[in-house]
Write a protein that holds these residues in place. Structure first.
Motif, mmCIF file in Angstrom:
data_model
loop_
_atom_site.group_PDB
_atom_site.id
_atom_site.type_symbol
_atom_site.label_atom_id
_atom_site.label_comp_id
_atom_site.label_asym_id
_atom_site.label_seq_id
_atom_site.Cartn_x
_atom_site.Cartn_y
_atom_site.Cartn_z
ATOM 1 N N ASN A 162 0.699 -1.181 0.012
ATOM 2 C CA ASN A 162 -0.030 -0.006 -0.135
ATOM 3 C C ASN A 162 0.913 1.283 -0.068
ATOM 4 O OD1 ASN A 162 -2.284 -1.549 0.051
ATOM 5 N ND2 ASN A 162 -2.981 -1.224 2.151
ATOM 6 N N GLY A 191 -5.447 5.148 -9.022
ATOM 7 C CA GLY A 191 -6.413 4.253 -9.214
ATOM 8 C C GLY A 191 -5.967 2.881 -8.233
ATOM 9 N N LYS A 250 -6.016 0.925 -4.954
ATOM 10 C CA LYS A 250 -6.746 0.571 -4.030
ATOM 11 C C LYS A 250 -6.127 0.010 -2.776
ATOM 12 C CE LYS A 250 -10.155 1.976 -6.413
ATOM 13 N NZ LYS A 250 -10.492 3.320 -6.822
ATOM 14 N N ARG A 293 -5.350 -2.085 0.362
ATOM 15 C CA ARG A 293 -6.027 -3.252 1.103
ATOM 16 C C ARG A 293 -5.351 -3.796 2.459
ATOM 17 N NH1 ARG A 293 -7.165 -7.800 -3.287
ATOM 18 N NH2 ARG A 293 -8.672 -8.109 -1.591
ATOM 19 N N TYR A 344 -10.689 -4.164 1.237
ATOM 20 C CA TYR A 344 -10.323 -2.939 0.628
ATOM 21 C C TYR A 344 -10.483 -1.695 1.749
ATOM 22 C CZ TYR A 344 -10.082 -4.665 -3.995
ATOM 23 O OH TYR A 344 -9.567 -5.433 -5.094
ATOM 24 N N ARG A 345 -9.599 -1.219 1.964
ATOM 25 C CA ARG A 345 -9.383 0.091 2.881
ATOM 26 C C ARG A 345 -10.461 1.332 2.416
ATOM 27 N NH1 ARG A 345 -6.591 0.054 7.019
ATOM 28 N NH2 ARG A 345 -4.544 -0.626 6.265
ATOM 29 N N THR A 346 -11.395 1.676 3.365
ATOM 30 C CA THR A 346 -12.416 2.902 3.127
ATOM 31 C C THR A 346 -11.538 3.961 3.158
ATOM 32 O OG1 THR A 346 -14.325 1.346 3.523
ATOM 33 C CG2 THR A 346 -14.317 4.028 3.416
ATOM 34 N N PRO A 367 -11.108 10.507 -0.351
ATOM 35 C CA PRO A 367 -10.491 9.774 -1.482
ATOM 36 C C PRO A 367 -9.627 10.790 -2.287
ATOM 37 C CG PRO A 367 -12.740 9.526 -1.320
ATOM 38 C CD PRO A 367 -12.503 10.492 -0.097
ATOM 39 N N GLY A 371 -8.230 8.446 -7.890
ATOM 40 C CA GLY A 371 -8.893 7.148 -7.183
ATOM 41 C C GLY A 371 -8.026 6.129 -6.637
ATOM 42 N N ASN A 372 -6.765 6.807 -6.066
ATOM 43 C CA ASN A 372 -5.993 6.154 -5.212
ATOM 44 C C ASN A 372 -6.540 6.238 -3.895
ATOM 45 O OD1 ASN A 372 -3.862 5.849 -3.119
ATOM 46 N ND2 ASN A 372 -2.605 5.412 -4.910
ATOM 47 N N THR A 373 -6.671 5.158 -3.064
ATOM 48 C CA THR A 373 -7.319 5.146 -1.661
ATOM 49 C C THR A 373 -6.172 5.095 -0.400
ATOM 50 O OG1 THR A 373 -7.654 2.685 -1.747
ATOM 51 C CG2 THR A 373 -9.560 4.156 -2.678
#
Length: 132
Positions: free
Chosen positions: A30, A38, A40, A42, A82-84, A88, A92-94
């Motif tokens: 991560n 984009g 995501k 985890r 997936y981490r919320t 954001p 789109g990268n979280t």
């Protein structure tokens, strides 16, 4: 001491060490992808995995789709979430660097604690075998 007695003396801690090591890999991934559009973030649900370990008292499950596949130590994909994100990114990268660093640090501390516990167990077992 039989293999079963040896396993009982270590408890769930050897599996916990493996799960913590795998979680370290996920969190490091991560962090490495914090600037990847984009991507995501985890994480592994550590408690759910160990609850499963305690209930079945076996190694991590592995799905083998062919008899030619080697038996592995387990797949975390079914337990990865997936981490919320709190906020954001536009791309789109979280990945939130602060959250990931905090989780990485907590996981590293828990890994070290588990390692030290196992080390003390091995020291005790060695002393018992030597009759000290």
């Amino acid at each position: 001491m039989s293999a079963l007695g040896f396993q009982n003396s270590l408890g769930i801690h050897q599996q916990a060490l493996l799960v913590r090591a795998q979680r370290t890999e996920v969190l490091a991934n991560n962090l490495a992808n914090s600037d990847t559009p984009g991507f995501k973030a985890r994480d592994i649900d550590f408690e759910a995995i160990l609850r499963g370990e305690v209930s079945k008292n076996a190694s991590l499950p592995v799905e083998r789709t062919s008899s030619k596949h080697l038996a592995g130590r387990g797949s975390m994909n079914q337990d990865m979430l997936y981490r919320t994100p709190y906020q954001p990114a536009i791309d789109g990268n979280t990945v939130d660097d602060n959250v990931e660093h905090a989780e990485f640090t907590k996981n590293a501390m828990a890994y070290n604690a588990t390692f030290e516990f196992l080390n003390s167990r091995f020291t005790g077992l060695r002393s018992a075998l030597r009759g000290e």
